[in-house]
Scaffold this motif. Structure first.
Motif, PDB file in Angstrom:
ATOM      1  N   THR A  46     -76.488  -6.075  -2.458  1.00 16.35           N
ATOM      2  CA  THR A  46     -75.033  -5.933  -2.411  1.00 16.35           C
ATOM      3  C   THR A  46     -74.517  -6.300  -1.026  1.00 16.35           C
ATOM      4  O   THR A  46     -75.059  -5.855  -0.010  1.00 16.35           O
ATOM      5  N   ARG A  50     -67.135 -10.422  -0.064  1.00 18.24           N
ATOM      6  CA  ARG A  50     -67.301 -11.449  -1.077  1.00 18.24           C
ATOM      7  C   ARG A  50     -67.210 -12.865  -0.496  1.00 18.24           C
ATOM      8  O   ARG A  50     -67.919 -13.774  -0.921  1.00 18.24           O
ATOM      9  N   TYR A  85     -74.234 -12.723 -10.666  1.00 19.66           N
ATOM     10  CA  TYR A  85     -73.640 -11.795  -9.702  1.00 19.66           C
ATOM     11  C   TYR A  85     -72.673 -10.869 -10.403  1.00 19.66           C
ATOM     12  O   TYR A  85     -72.367 -11.030 -11.592  1.00 19.66           O
ATOM     13  N   THR A  87     -69.205  -8.132  -9.616  1.00 22.45           N
ATOM     14  CA  THR A  87     -68.192  -7.595  -8.718  1.00 22.45           C
ATOM     15  C   THR A  87     -67.603  -6.339  -9.364  1.00 22.45           C
ATOM     16  O   THR A  87     -67.895  -6.034 -10.516  1.00 22.45           O
ATOM     17  N   GLU A  93     -63.940  -6.229  -2.619  1.00 22.87           N
ATOM     18  CA  GLU A  93     -64.622  -6.992  -1.566  1.00 22.87           C
ATOM     19  C   GLU A  93     -66.134  -7.061  -1.778  1.00 22.87           C
ATOM     20  O   GLU A  93     -66.808  -7.923  -1.230  1.00 22.87           O
ATOM     21  N   ILE A  95     -69.773  -7.680  -3.506  1.00 21.32           N
ATOM     22  CA  ILE A  95     -70.402  -8.568  -4.474  1.00 21.32           C
ATOM     23  C   ILE A  95     -71.897  -8.280  -4.465  1.00 21.32           C
ATOM     24  O   ILE A  95     -72.494  -8.070  -3.394  1.00 21.32           O
TER      25      ILE A  95
END
Ligand SMILES: [Zn+2]
Ligand SMILES: [Zn+2]
Length: 138
Positions: A46, A50, A85, A87, A93, A95
């Motif tokens: 993590t 982003r 990925y 979010t 913010e 990712i």
């Protein structure tokens, strides 16, 4: 020295790259991660920003509410189906990328386990890792 992390989906249509260091690296044993991975857990790196992760290729997304009630937005390759990925609606913010999508998966260095309460006897994870029953606060 700055290391770079690169990776992508199984067919190569989606690629990502970053030189930032992950803020946390986890195994997650929640039911959603189990369903998507097809096995006992998913593994993530993590990142806090982003914009620091460059993504090439067009991923498709779908949303699911996590145990916490916050929506997670899963991005996957529309060609090969690989989850690449993730979010979070509540923390836009952040990712997270999937550990096995790294070109060099040995760069993944897990620090903790989340949703250990849902872990299966057949999915034993390194007992030395701190295991949380759910998601630690934050
Ligand atoms: Zn693909
Ligand atoms: Zn999970």
């Amino acid at each position: 020295m700055t290391r770079s992390l690169t990776g992508g989906c199984a067919c190569g249509a989606i690629r990502f790259e970053t030189t930032s260091e992950p803020i946390v690296e986890i195994h997650c044993q929640c039911r959603d991660c189990q369903k998507r991975s097809g096995t006992g857990h998913s593994s993530y790196l993590t990142f806090s920003r982003r914009a620091d992760v460059t993504i090439a290729g067009e991923a498709k997304t779908w949303r699911v509410a996590g145990d916490s009630g916050n929506e997670k937005i899963h991005a996957f390759c529309p060609t090969c189906g690989t989850p690449v990925y993730l979010t979070f609606q509540a923390m836009p913010e952040l990712i997270a990328v999937h550990a096995a999508s790294l070109d060099d998966p040995s760069q993944f260095s897990p620090q903790l386990v989340t949703y250990g309460i849902h872990g299966h006897a057949w999915d034993r994870i390194d007992a030395a890792l701190q295991t949380f029953e759910r998601m630690p606060a934050g």
